[in-house]
Design a protein around this motif. Structure first.
Motif, PDB file in Angstrom:
ATOM      1  N   LEU A 203       1.267   6.145  -1.524  1.00  0.00           N
ATOM      2  CA  LEU A 203       2.075   7.054  -0.715  1.00  0.00           C
ATOM      3  C   LEU A 203       1.632   8.507  -0.847  1.00  0.00           C
ATOM      4  O   LEU A 203       2.228   9.398  -0.248  1.00  0.00           O
TER       5      LEU A 203
ATOM      6  N   TYR B  76       8.413  -1.652  -0.085  1.00  0.00           N
ATOM      7  CA  TYR B  76       8.817  -0.252   0.056  1.00  0.00           C
ATOM      8  C   TYR B  76      10.265  -0.136   0.531  1.00  0.00           C
ATOM      9  O   TYR B  76      10.982   0.787   0.128  1.00  0.00           O
TER      10      TYR B  76
ATOM     11  N   VAL C 241       8.159   5.830   5.355  1.00  0.00           N
ATOM     12  CA  VAL C 241       6.894   5.120   5.139  1.00  0.00           C
ATOM     13  C   VAL C 241       6.572   4.316   6.394  1.00  0.00           C
ATOM     14  O   VAL C 241       7.456   3.651   6.956  1.00  0.00           O
TER      15      VAL C 241
END
Length: 491
Positions: free
Chosen positions: A487, A28, A132
């Motif tokens: 996500l 990510y 994230v």
């Protein structure tokens, strides 16, 4: 910003949660997201020194590596609660980086409501600062005896509104039963959070798995999103520090390094770089026979210990004290790190009931005095001129970290009689006059590229290279669409 949260749960300890979370942190981060790791509670004697509200504190090594993989600065919020086992039924409790004596003496089931507000606040703060957050669970979320006091699995998933992967170790057998049984024991609202099953450590022909993944999806509604092949040489330290010959570098063995594996061993992850040195074999030493085959060119390491006096008593009970002394007498290289350094001295003195009194191994004329204050800090220094087996370290700059009770100094009576220790790092490291025995408080020395180059004359793979390899591995075996869908909110 309010980060989206991806959580890695496992059907058991050792299923592969830590390394998969680390891989996701790097993947990510490479997509341009600002990423942070999180694990509410970790139980490990492998710890690192990181930033805290009060300066510096401790977190589990797994979250430290995950932060580096995420290209984030490690801090104590990433692992707000760390349990460091000191005995089979007792652990030191570290809350937001600092030892908390009250919680250490609070019964397990009463502890959760005291610590949950701190855990939730740490997670909320990380979410406010990142895009994230990759969350690692602990053990299994289906431990129904612990669900009412859970602060690390389902309660965290709900608080973070996380989409979850459930990973299992297929090499142990029974993987589909483990996945189905874990899912079945979850409340329906938590079952809905499971976005995919992951089969880890697979060996063989993946086509032979059919039709089990399809049948499992019919039963649960959850797809199997990845089958990850067995990968021994990924280069990431195992969370519990375990290593074996399957994960060592290839090539002919020219040197063996034996690490004494006492019961309260700590910070084993710092030896991971040695596994990547060509021609070096890293092994455990649990009996005198494990040491007997060492040659004078081989190393014997006494690593860190969470309880030095009891590990020293264990070492004597196995007869390893004589084996260590014999290796040193033959000119073999001996390295003691932190608790191992304390063992190499003449005596452990404890008037405050911190660790215990004990005679040392007598290989260095030093005395350690335990105190209630705990040293937790980063350290940079330069080795003084050295002799013998460790002479290659002369003048080498080194950085690492200290986590220890007790202060060590020369034995004054022995020094007056001419039996001196050579101090090669001020207040941190000492060498015997023969040059083959070295004791040092500094953890992480063997992770420093300058030290590795001085000792072995070559470079070993960096952690950054390892993190990229993990991300590449996951991307190869898990679709990009799956990684992106993680996500999205499950609710």
């Amino acid at each position: 910003m309010t980060a989206r949260c991806v959580m890695v749960l496992g059907t058991s300890s050792g299923a592969g949660k830590s390394w998969l979370a680390t891989a996701l942190c790097r993947w990510y981060a490479r997509q341009g997201f600002k990423v942070a790791p999180f694990k509410a509670q970790n139980m490990s004697n492998n710890a690192r020194v990181v930033a805290s509200a009060h300066g510096l504190g401790e977190i589990g090594s797994a979250q430290y590596f995950q932060a580096l993989a995420a290209r984030a600065v490690p801090d104590v919020r990433m692992n707000p609660l760390l349990l460091k086992p000191e005995a089979d039924t007792h652990s030191q409790v570290v809350l937001l980086g600092d030892v908390n004596h009250a919680l250490t003496h609070t019964p397990w089931r009463e502890r959760s409501e005291h610590v949950w507000p701190h855990i939730a606040a740490a997670l909320d703060a990380l979410r406010a600062e990142h895009d994230v957050v990759v969350i690692e669970g602990a053990g299994s979320p289906a431990e129904i005896n612990l669900m009412d006091s859970d602060i690390v699995n389902l309660r965290v998933a709900r608080h973070a509104d996380a989409r979850c992967l459930l990973v299992t170790d297929i090499d142990k057998g029974g993987a589909f039963a483990h996945l189905y049984g874990t899912w079945a024991l979850l409340p329906p609202t938590d079952q809905a959070r499971i976005a995919g099953f992951v089969l880890n450590k697979f060996r063989g022909d993946a086509s032979l798995l059919a039709p089990a993944p399809e049948q499992l999806q019919i039963l649960t509604g959850v797809p199997t999103v990845a089958t990850l092949p067995m990968w021994w040489q990924h280069g990431l330290p195992e969370e519990d520090g375990v290593f074996d010959d399957r994960s060592r570098s290839t090539g002919a063995v020219t040197r063996t390094v034996a690490v004494v594996a006492y019961p309260r061993i700590s910070n084993l992850d710092e030896f991971q770089p040695l596994k990547n040195v060509p021609g070096l074999r890293l092994v455990w030493a649990r009996t005198p026979a494990d040491v007997a085959g060492l040659t004078p060119t081989d190393w014997l390491i006494l690593p860190g210990s969470k309880h030095t006096s009891s590990d020293l008593a264990w070492l004597r009970a196995q007869g390893l004290d004589q084996a260590v002394a014999q290796h040193a007498a033959q000119g073999g290289a001996v390295l003691g790190i932190c608790g191992g350094l304390q063992m190499l001295g003449e005596a452990l003195i404890d008037t405050d009931g911190i660790d215990g009194n004990a005679p040392g191994l007598g290989l260095l004329p030093l005395v350690t005095v335990f105190a209630t204050d705990k040293t937790v800090r980063h350290t940079q220094a330069r080795f003084a001129p050295m002799t013998g087996a460790w002479s290659a370290l002369s003048g080498v700059d080194v950085q690492g970290y200290e986590i220890h009770h007790g202060q060590t100094a020369e034995h004054t009576a022995m020094a007056a009689a001419g039996q001196r220790a050579v101090e090669v790092l001020p207040h941190l490291a000492w060498q015997n006059l023969s040059g083959n025995v070295l004791g040092i408080y500094l953890h992480g020395m063997l992770e420093d590229p300058r030290v590795l180059h001085a000792l072995f004359g070559q470079h070993v793979p960096t952690l950054d290279t390892v993190f990229d390899g993990l991300a590449d591995f996951v991307a190869k075996h898990m679709s990009v669409d799956t990684l992106r869908r993680l996500l999205t909110s499950p609710t």
